[in-house]
Design a protein around this motif. Structure first.
Motif, PDB file in Angstrom:
ATOM      1  N   ASP A 114      39.586 -16.014 -30.663  1.00 35.98           N
ATOM      2  CA  ASP A 114      40.828 -15.892 -31.046  1.00 35.98           C
ATOM      3  C   ASP A 114      40.928 -16.142 -32.378  1.00 35.98           C
ATOM      4  O   ASP A 114      41.638 -15.409 -33.467  1.00 35.98           O
ATOM      5  CB  ASP A 114      41.882 -16.905 -30.274  1.00 35.98           C
ATOM      6  CG  ASP A 114      41.962 -16.454 -28.873  1.00 35.98           C
ATOM      7  OD1 ASP A 114      41.597 -14.941 -28.527  1.00 35.98           O
ATOM      8  OD2 ASP A 114      42.440 -17.171 -28.142  1.00 35.98           O
ATOM      9  N   SER A 165      42.205 -13.585 -35.595  1.00 39.03           N
ATOM     10  CA  SER A 165      43.392 -14.093 -36.508  1.00 39.03           C
ATOM     11  C   SER A 165      42.922 -13.934 -38.078  1.00 39.03           C
ATOM     12  O   SER A 165      43.678 -13.803 -38.809  1.00 39.03           O
ATOM     13  CB  SER A 165      43.726 -15.183 -36.012  1.00 39.03           C
ATOM     14  OG  SER A 165      42.839 -16.424 -36.529  1.00 39.03           O
ATOM     15  N   PHE A 217      48.324 -21.871 -32.587  1.00 46.71           N
ATOM     16  CA  PHE A 217      48.154 -20.943 -31.316  1.00 46.71           C
ATOM     17  C   PHE A 217      48.854 -22.164 -30.520  1.00 46.71           C
ATOM     18  O   PHE A 217      48.903 -21.466 -29.207  1.00 46.71           O
ATOM     19  CB  PHE A 217      46.666 -20.747 -31.187  1.00 46.71           C
ATOM     20  CG  PHE A 217      45.955 -20.013 -31.999  1.00 46.71           C
ATOM     21  CD1 PHE A 217      45.610 -18.869 -31.894  1.00 46.71           C
ATOM     22  CD2 PHE A 217      45.196 -20.837 -33.295  1.00 46.71           C
ATOM     23  CE1 PHE A 217      45.009 -18.003 -32.509  1.00 46.71           C
ATOM     24  CE2 PHE A 217      44.661 -19.816 -34.049  1.00 46.71           C
ATOM     25  CZ  PHE A 217      44.505 -18.412 -34.019  1.00 46.71           C
TER      26      PHE A 217
END
Length: 355
Positions: A267, A271, A349
């Motif tokens: 993730d 990003s 997040f």
């Protein structure tokens, strides 16, 4: 000892703390434990009330099924202290979810959220002085469950013990990490328990790892059990490869653990605009990339090690050194991840949970 009765958890405090006798600057990973532990037993088809009490030995029947049939699972997590002395957990919901998936696979009872999560937060809060400030300083959290029912008949136990113990920690691996690619031994097989954090998965690694260490390597990159052509994990870590400008990591499966650090790295990379692909990487592909110079990095990712760069690998008696990169992708991602964990960067997040 001081006893406290809460709605869900009984707490018996230790008379004295051993914290002042601990050298926090010279810790060996997993060798020192805090003053308390959480214990919760499963009997007659139900979970009893958890208790947090002084860390101590306990009695167990020699015929307990954990000894004979290996019903044992665990998780690895960490607590972090920020600059304001607040203590944080990192994605504990993911550990709880994986713990219970492991329990199902091992024919063990799932641990309810109020026991796992509330117990975790309560004992970490009690031991918050053991969490030291500064990047690299953590409190390692080890929830685990064992089969304590007696009898040597080959069937699941009817009694279990869930526990949480805590250990102050610094970095897991020291120095350079060189690996050897497995050609014969396997970490896990299709249809097996490789995706569970079962104790037996780790003990099965010890002998091949011993052989690798005798040859001067710190870890093994495991390959698939059927063909030994697909790269899967590195020791006890998930593994990433950077070829040209793309980061690759194997998809999770029955053989590959769904690592919390792994999914966080994926993730984070997305990003940050880092090109990443989740697909099987072949041994021949890695060797070819090492030969033509397109292989830039290999690194392991896991709770204990966080991110561990690998400096080279051996396959079929040939050793391949990786290029030395000052501002490597591995170290960039490690820096970004640890800053989130220690609350030194914005957690967009929503991964961190305050204790």
């Amino acid at each position: 000892m001081t006893s406290i009765n809460t709605h869900e958890i009984d707490i018996v405090k230790a008379k004295t703390s051993k914290i002042d006798s601990v050298d926090f600057e010279n810790l060996t990973f997993g060798n020192v434990f805090t003053d308390h532990m959480l214990v919760c037993d499963y009997k007659d088809g139900a979970w009893e009330k958890p208790i947090i009490k002084p860390y101590e030995h306990f009695m167990i029947d020699p015929s307990a099924k954990v000894f004979h049939y290996g019903q044992a699972i665990f998780e690895g997590m960490k607590a972090y202290k920020d600059e304001n002395d607040e203590v944080w957990l990192f994605r504990p919901d993911q550990n709880m979810e994986r713990f219970n998936k492991s329990a199902v696979r091992m024919a063990m009872p799932e641990v309810p959220e109020h026991i796992f999560m509330d117990g975790l937060k309560t004992i970490v809060d009690l031991e918050r002085n053991w969490v030291k400030k500064g990047i690299g300083n953590t409190l390692y959290l080890r929830p685990f469950m064992i089969a304590v029912g007696s009898g040597v008949i080959a069937q699941p136990s009817t009694q279990y013990r869930f526990m949480i113990i805590l250990s102050p920690a610094k970095s897991y691996y020291q120095g350079e990490v060189k690996v050897i690619i497995a050609e014969h031994y396997s970490r896990a097989a299709n249809g097996g328990i490789g995706a569970a954090k079962a104790a037996g998965n780790y003990s099965a690694q010890f002998y091949p790892q011993k052989l690798a260490q005798e040859k001067g390597f710190q870890q093994i990159i495991w390959t698939d059990d059927a063909t030994h052509t697909k790269l899967e994990e590195a020791g006890t870590m998930n593994v990433f490869f950077k070829i040209n400008d793309t980061l690759y990591t194997a998809p999770t499966s029955e053989r590959i653990l769904d690592g919390v650090t792994r999914k966080s790295i994926i993730d984070l990379a997305k990003s940050e605009g880092i090109k990443i692909e989740v697909r099987s990487v072949l041994v021949d592909e890695l060797v070819a990339a090492a030969k033509d110079g397109s292989l830039k990095e290999i690194f392991g990712a896991g709770t204990a090690a966080v991110v561990s760069p690998i400096v080279g690998f051996q396959y079929k008696e040939h050793y391949y050194e990786l290029p030395k990169i000052e501002n490597s992708t591995a170290l960039q991602l490690k820096d970004k991840l640890t800053k989130i964990q220690y609350k030194l960067a914005d957690d967009k997040f929503g991964w961190t949970v305050k204790v």
